[in-house]
Structure formats: C-alpha cells, structure tokens
Design an enzyme around this catalytic site. Sequence first.
Site, PDB file in Angstrom:
ATOM      1  N   GLY A 215       3.535  -4.288  -5.839  1.00  0.00           N
ATOM      2  CA  GLY A 215       2.366  -3.905  -5.285  1.00  0.00           C
ATOM      3  C   GLY A 215       1.742  -2.834  -5.954  1.00  0.00           C
ATOM      4  O   GLY A 215       1.942  -2.297  -7.089  1.00  0.00           O
ATOM      5  N   SER A 216       1.296  -1.797  -4.987  1.00  0.00           N
ATOM      6  CA  SER A 216       0.385  -0.644  -5.498  1.00  0.00           C
ATOM      7  C   SER A 216       1.313   0.509  -6.119  1.00  0.00           C
ATOM      8  O   SER A 216       0.787   1.420  -6.826  1.00  0.00           O
ATOM      9  CB  SER A 216      -0.315  -0.165  -4.448  1.00  0.00           C
ATOM     10  OG  SER A 216      -1.496  -0.929  -4.003  1.00  0.00           O
TER      11      SER A 216
END
Length: 486
Positions: A215-216
């Site tokens: 993810g981020s």
Amino acid sequence: MIRYIRWCAYFCLLLLAALLVNVARVQVWESAAYGANPANKRPAIERYAQPRGNLLVDGRPVTGSRDSGQLLRYERTYTDGPLYAPVTGFSSQTYGTSFAERAEDAVLSGTDPGLSAFPLWYDLSRGRPDGGDAATTLRAAVQRAAYRGLGGKRGAVAALEPATGRILALVSSPSYDPGLLSGTGTKVKAAWARLNADPAKPMLNRALRETYPPGSTFKIVTAAAALDAGVVTDVDAPTRTPDPYPLPGTSTLLPNAGTGCEDASMAEAVQWSCNTVMAKIGVQVGLRGMVAAAGRFGFNDEELRVPSWVSRSNFDTDMSPDQLALSSIGQFNTKATPLQMAMVAAAVANGGEIQTPYLVDRTTRRDGALVRRSGPRTLGRAMSPGTALRLQELMVKVVEEGTGRNAAVPGARVGGKTGTAQHGVGNAGTPYAWFIGWAAAEGAPQPAVAVAVVVEDASAVRGDISGNGAAAPIARAVMEAALPRR
C-alpha cells in the site's frame, strides 16, 4: 597330508579375503545407503543422546533440553515459546527443524567442526563435542513490545537497527508453542495436525515468509526513485495532478481516500498519502527507473537469508503504464514482506545505505569460546544521502502533522509512513493496515530503530481502517522499547 593342509590354508585365506572385500563393500560403497535407510535408528539415537545447544536472547537461553528417558533421550524445550517461535522455529524428533533451529543446527547439535580444536579426533572416535550456543541479535524488551502490541491479531512486526542491520524484533501473530512438537508419539502428531489445520496459520512466519501489498508505505520507494532520477527537484512544487487521476491508457479513474490532493506537491502527497500524485510520479519515473529503485531497496531479491530464507518481495519488471501507476502506490502485483518494508525505513534512516539484516550475532562453544561472529554487511546504496535526508524530513512531517500521528514518541524524533492496502477479489477484503518508520532519541546522531508493522484483521469499520489507527500504535511501542532509556 601336508598337501591337504596346504589346500585348507588356501581356502581359509580365500574366505578371509572374501570377508575383507565384503567389509570394504559395506563400509565404503554401501555405507551411505545403510546410513540413509529408514530402519537405521543409530543416527537419530546419536543425535538426541546429548543436550542440544541453546539459542540466546540478551545473553539468556530461550531454549533448553529435557531428559525424556526414552530411546531418543533429549527433547527440546522452549521458554516463552510463542513469543520467540518466529525466530527459533522448532526442533522436533518427529518433524525436523525450522528457522534458527535449522540454520544453526550444526552448532546446536555439536556437529560443526568449529566446536573442537581437534575435529579429526571426533571423526576417529565417532564422538562429537557438546552442542554450542547461538546468540541472537534480538532485544527481549523490543520483542515483547511487538508481541503485546499485536495482541493475537493476525499480522507481523519487524524491527532493525538501521546502522548495522541487526534484527531487534521479529514477531508473527498468532503464534504457537514449538515445544508441542519436540518429542514423538500421538500427542506430537495431533499437535502438528491441529496447527497445520488452523485457519489462522499460527506456524506461518508472517514477518519473513508472507508477502502483502504494501500500500502507501511503498510511496517512500517511489519518492526516492523520483528524487534520485531528478523527476522531482522541488518537493514543495505543485505536481499538476488531477483528482481523480485517469490511469494512463485507460478510462479508469484513480481516487484518493481523502481530500486536498488535487495539484498537491510530493511533500503533501507523502504527508497525506495522496494516491493520485504518487501514481503519476511513478509513471513519470518510468518502468525501468522504478524497477531499478525497487531493486536497490531489496525487491526481487531471492537470495536474502537472515540466516533463515526470506520470501522474495515483488515489483513487476514488465507492466503497462496503468499497472505501473498502481504498482507505484503499492498495489497491483507489488508484494513485500514486513522485513522488506523495515529495510525500506532503515535505508532512509541510515542515510540511504541499506544494511543486510541478520539475526545471529555469534555462535560459541558450550564454554563460551567464540566459533564465529556475524557483523554489519552492506546490501548497497538504495538512494543518495541527499534524497535520504529529504525523505527523513517528509517522514517526520507525516508523524508530526500528517497521517501518522499515533506513532509519535515523546522526546524522540520519529519519521513514518502509513499505509492501507486493498486486497481480495474486487478489493472486497478487509484492508491491511501498515506502518513503517524509524526513531532517534533526542540529541542522538542517528536513528536507533526502524520498524514495519502490518495488521491483517484490524478490528474496525472498513472505512476507518488505516495504518495510523491499527499499526502506528504498535510501532510506537516497539520504538519506545528500542530507544535508549532516558
């Protein structure tokens, strides 16, 4: 009469020669086959005829041996078995060994030539020295903080010392007691079957062997690639990115979880985790640049050992522009182990240089004499020192003013990055909550710890799940435990 005696003597010599030939055949040509025969119990009896050496944490054994009084005499015991299982693994008379028990088996079992000044003597006498000990790099307080932080939820924690690569904590949850598998008999077989059938997979080492979409948190890699390639020269400059962002060559629009990302700078995109900006920046860096950058951090490396083998973290090398955009924000086929993401944070904390992580500091004989010692070994430079310094500033802002405030440690300088990774068919699964970060004590010249936390089953409403809510508090507890006491 003498002639008959002579023929009898010749016949006896012939029998003696045949006997010697047969002995040579058994001892030389067929010894390996006899030794490997499942019916031959002697190797197993010899292996367990003496206590096994120990694995140490903070100089204290977390393993032991128990005299069972059985044919296979000494069984393995574990202190705080579930706490250290992802590190020790198991040593089972029925199922063999795993993790550190397997990687350091020669020392622990007494078969390593370095355990004796005269190894040839043991070869001739068919004996072996006492098993040696293996001192790990773990710190008990850091390991306990990570274990308690996860609290039985599915997930993992990896913590490193950035300057050396020493692994300070390695936790996988839920865990299990490896002592259940030590001996033989129906109880051991039942425990093995029960653990392997458990849907929570307690024997899976999520910190080393499971890969997740990061993810981020992967945006740190993308930001480093952009700064080193000169794609971004001013982190505070607007990027002219629309919200939502049309994925290149498609009609698909990439949204943001929050607001305020339209035309945001890269600094703002890291602080508030803007998908649109970082996806566009990844496309601007290009496939070749992103693959090279990910590789410098350790992605796509199949040779990593700590000394147990680590699953390969993946960044695809052949993608269309829209797939590259998603990969640049830690989605599509991008996958990483928690240890890999701790290495990303450690590279930033260490001025861009990434150290090879390692788990065993030294091995010794039973009397404490050194057999061999490990030490820092560079894996290479992940980014330039200037880029690392800039990313440190951006990560500090994430914790002080952005999405990672729950990771703040009073009296310490903390940098971090949150992540919420989608997964499942149509992204229908509960998102994984991530946090990676590092911490330096007040006035310290460099960070003392880098950490990665992933929580699979964060207990919250889907829209509220975030790295800040589920993973950052665990990271904070781990970093607090790793920092020098004030």
